[in-house]
Design a protein around this motif. Sequence first.
Motif, PDB file in Angstrom:
ATOM      1  N   PHE A 252      47.817  87.231  81.920  1.00 22.87           N
ATOM      2  CA  PHE A 252      48.424  88.411  81.307  1.00 22.87           C
ATOM      3  C   PHE A 252      47.396  89.529  81.344  1.00 22.87           C
ATOM      4  O   PHE A 252      46.209  89.284  81.096  1.00 22.87           O
ATOM      5  CB  PHE A 252      48.836  88.148  79.854  1.00 22.87           C
ATOM      6  N   HIS A 253      47.860  90.733  81.652  1.00 23.21           N
ATOM      7  CA  HIS A 253      46.949  91.860  81.773  1.00 23.21           C
ATOM      8  C   HIS A 253      47.437  93.017  80.906  1.00 23.21           C
ATOM      9  O   HIS A 253      48.621  93.369  80.935  1.00 23.21           O
ATOM     10  CB  HIS A 253      46.851  92.314  83.230  1.00 23.21           C
TER      11      HIS A 253
ATOM     12  N   SER B  25      42.249  91.087  80.148  1.00 25.67           N
ATOM     13  CA  SER B  25      43.135  90.045  80.670  1.00 25.67           C
ATOM     14  C   SER B  25      43.040  88.775  79.840  1.00 25.67           C
ATOM     15  O   SER B  25      41.988  88.480  79.265  1.00 25.67           O
ATOM     16  CB  SER B  25      42.762  89.701  82.118  1.00 25.67           C
TER      17      SER B  25
ATOM     18  N   ARG C 255      58.177  85.309  77.908  1.00 26.23           N
ATOM     19  CA  ARG C 255      58.889  86.200  76.984  1.00 26.23           C
ATOM     20  C   ARG C 255      58.305  86.132  75.570  1.00 26.23           C
ATOM     21  O   ARG C 255      58.244  87.134  74.866  1.00 26.23           O
ATOM     22  CB  ARG C 255      60.383  85.882  76.985  1.00 26.23           C
TER      23      ARG C 255
ATOM     24  N   LYS D 202      55.302  88.342  75.654  1.00 26.99           N
ATOM     25  CA  LYS D 202      55.692  89.746  75.821  1.00 26.99           C
ATOM     26  C   LYS D 202      56.430  90.292  74.598  1.00 26.99           C
ATOM     27  O   LYS D 202      56.380  91.488  74.344  1.00 26.99           O
ATOM     28  CB  LYS D 202      56.510  89.934  77.087  1.00 26.99           C
TER      29      LYS D 202
ATOM     30  N   PRO E 204      47.321  97.112  79.965  1.00 27.38           N
ATOM     31  CA  PRO E 204      47.234  98.286  80.841  1.00 27.38           C
ATOM     32  C   PRO E 204      45.810  98.849  80.947  1.00 27.38           C
ATOM     33  O   PRO E 204      45.476  99.535  81.884  1.00 27.38           O
ATOM     34  CB  PRO E 204      48.173  99.307  80.205  1.00 27.38           C
TER      35      PRO E 204
ATOM     36  N   ASP F 236      53.132  95.354  75.992  1.00 29.66           N
ATOM     37  CA  ASP F 236      52.409  96.025  77.070  1.00 29.66           C
ATOM     38  C   ASP F 236      51.846  95.072  78.121  1.00 29.66           C
ATOM     39  O   ASP F 236      51.383  95.514  79.166  1.00 29.66           O
ATOM     40  CB  ASP F 236      51.254  96.861  76.503  1.00 29.66           C
ATOM     41  N   LEU F 237      51.883  93.777  77.854  1.00 24.57           N
ATOM     42  CA  LEU F 237      51.319  92.815  78.797  1.00 24.57           C
ATOM     43  C   LEU F 237      52.097  92.794  80.108  1.00 24.57           C
ATOM     44  O   LEU F 237      53.309  92.906  80.137  1.00 24.57           O
ATOM     45  CB  LEU F 237      51.339  91.407  78.200  1.00 24.57           C
ATOM     46  N   ARG F 238      51.353  92.625  81.180  1.00 20.67           N
ATOM     47  CA  ARG F 238      51.929  92.420  82.510  1.00 20.67           C
ATOM     48  C   ARG F 238      51.591  90.983  82.908  1.00 20.67           C
ATOM     49  O   ARG F 238      50.450  90.537  82.757  1.00 20.67           O
ATOM     50  CB  ARG F 238      51.299  93.409  83.489  1.00 20.67           C
ATOM     51  N   VAL F 239      52.570  90.231  83.371  1.00 14.84           N
ATOM     52  CA  VAL F 239      52.375  88.809  83.644  1.00 14.84           C
ATOM     53  C   VAL F 239      51.936  88.575  85.092  1.00 14.84           C
ATOM     54  O   VAL F 239      52.317  89.320  86.000  1.00 14.84           O
ATOM     55  CB  VAL F 239      53.656  88.002  83.334  1.00 14.84           C
ATOM     56  N   ASP F 240      51.155  87.517  85.271  1.00 15.89           N
ATOM     57  CA  ASP F 240      50.726  87.057  86.594  1.00 15.89           C
ATOM     58  C   ASP F 240      51.019  85.562  86.647  1.00 15.89           C
ATOM     59  O   ASP F 240      50.384  84.768  85.946  1.00 15.89           O
ATOM     60  CB  ASP F 240      49.231  87.334  86.780  1.00 15.89           C
TER      61      ASP F 240
END
Length: 148
Positions: free
Chosen positions: A56-57, A69, A21, A24, A59, A29-33
């Motif tokens: 983190f990626h 990333s 969090r 983010k 878009p 805009d980050l997408r977590v892995d």
Amino acid sequence: MNAAEQATSVEFASKIATAVRIFKTHFPDLRVDLKPWTPDQDTQAWVDPDSIDLGFHFPGVSRAFKCRSLLVQIRFYHDPIEASRRVIGIDIAGFSYRGKQWALSTIERWEFVGTDCPEVTAGQQLKQCCQEVFDLFNQSQTQDVTEN
């Protein structure tokens, strides 16, 4: 070690979620892995069991970060005398389709090194995230140790 594998208690899983969090909040805009490492034998040989690893990626390719990333490794030290666990450093690397572009380590100088480092403002925000993660894990750890 993959963050998903390190979530061995409700308290620690909550801290991992809070660390996600933090990133983010600064970069929505980050997408977590939670499992950035593949389970193959070669990759697993390099995994540090005393770390929480997050991917983190963006878009697309981030112009500010000059990468697509981020790999974040939160490194811990287990103190057997005090029976505590604390963060000793955070390593972050930025990757694009060309491979690793830059790295940041909080263990020494908190400086970016690499071929194409982030813009100053983005780098400062990333360092702020690192400081907040340190505070998250180490402040509550100190309180946990003193309460026992």
